[in-house]
Design a protein around this motif. Structure first.
Motif, mmCIF file in Angstrom:
data_model
loop_
_atom_site.group_PDB
_atom_site.id
_atom_site.type_symbol
_atom_site.label_atom_id
_atom_site.label_comp_id
_atom_site.label_asym_id
_atom_site.label_seq_id
_atom_site.Cartn_x
_atom_site.Cartn_y
_atom_site.Cartn_z
ATOM 1 N N PHE A 185 0.799 -1.218 0.000
ATOM 2 C CA PHE A 185 0.000 0.000 0.000
ATOM 3 C C PHE A 185 0.837 1.275 0.000
ATOM 4 O O PHE A 185 0.498 2.241 -0.680
ATOM 5 N N VAL A 186 1.939 1.293 0.734
ATOM 6 C CA VAL A 186 2.739 2.516 0.840
ATOM 7 C C VAL A 186 3.730 2.629 -0.317
ATOM 8 O O VAL A 186 3.794 3.654 -0.991
ATOM 9 N N HIS A 187 4.488 1.583 -0.565
ATOM 10 C CA HIS A 187 5.548 1.678 -1.575
ATOM 11 C C HIS A 187 5.064 1.402 -2.997
ATOM 12 O O HIS A 187 5.582 1.996 -3.942
ATOM 13 N N TYR A 188 4.086 0.523 -3.176
ATOM 14 C CA TYR A 188 3.604 0.209 -4.520
ATOM 15 C C TYR A 188 2.491 1.168 -4.963
ATOM 16 O O TYR A 188 2.570 1.781 -6.013
ATOM 17 N N TYR A 189 1.437 1.302 -4.126
ATOM 18 C CA TYR A 189 0.304 2.155 -4.507
ATOM 19 C C TYR A 189 0.522 3.633 -4.180
ATOM 20 O O TYR A 189 -0.103 4.490 -4.785
ATOM 21 N N GLY A 190 1.358 3.946 -3.195
ATOM 22 C CA GLY A 190 1.663 5.336 -2.897
ATOM 23 C C GLY A 190 0.852 5.991 -1.787
ATOM 24 O O GLY A 190 0.849 7.219 -1.659
ATOM 25 N N PHE A 191 0.154 5.185 -0.971
ATOM 26 C CA PHE A 191 -0.525 5.754 0.194
ATOM 27 C C PHE A 191 0.538 6.252 1.169
ATOM 28 O O PHE A 191 1.652 5.743 1.204
#
Length: 130
Positions: free
Chosen positions: A91-97
């Motif tokens: 969620f943080v590193h791949y999608y950018g949340f």
């Protein structure tokens, strides 16, 4: 001021109760499209907390985030609220949340996570969640 997006009534009720017990103001959106519309029409928030998946509206959390990032001047931190355990990298590193929190929201999770994405955050009131 927090905009929370979720379609599940019990999850929304829990999240609102937890956030308000910490003195935070909450607005509810029932879909990713509603979140986008609120931002496009100029509503201002300090944080968006969104479900990863919506049951209607044809847009999921990651797609909603991409749409928000296309809005000129958009700079509101977005946290994904999900049942997926150990999915921080996705969620943080791949999608950018900006961050992720596993459901159900608790005071402890909020106190631990929100200061990571909102500078100088102070919880004005902490009362036990009923």
């Amino acid at each position: 001021k927090i905009l929370i997006g979720d379609y599940n009534k019990s999850s929304v009720s829990n999240s609102v109760s937890v956030l308000e017990s910490l003195g935070l103001k909450v607005t509810i959106a029932k879909s990713g499209k509603e979140i986008i519309n609120r931002i496009e029409t100029g509503e201002k928030y300090d944080l968006i907390i969104t479900n990863n998946i919506y049951d209607r509206g044809g847009i999921d959390g990651p797609e909603m985030l991409n749409n928000l990032k296309e809005i000129d001047g958009f700079n509101i931190p977005v946290i994904v609220l999900t049942v997926s355990e150990n999915a921080r990298d996705k969620f943080v590193h791949y999608y950018g949340f900006n961050e992720y929190i596993t459901k159900l929201l608790t005071q402890e999770k909020v106190i631990e996570t929100l200061p990571k994405v909102i500078k100088d955050l102070e919880f004005k009131k902490i009362s036990s969640k009923s």
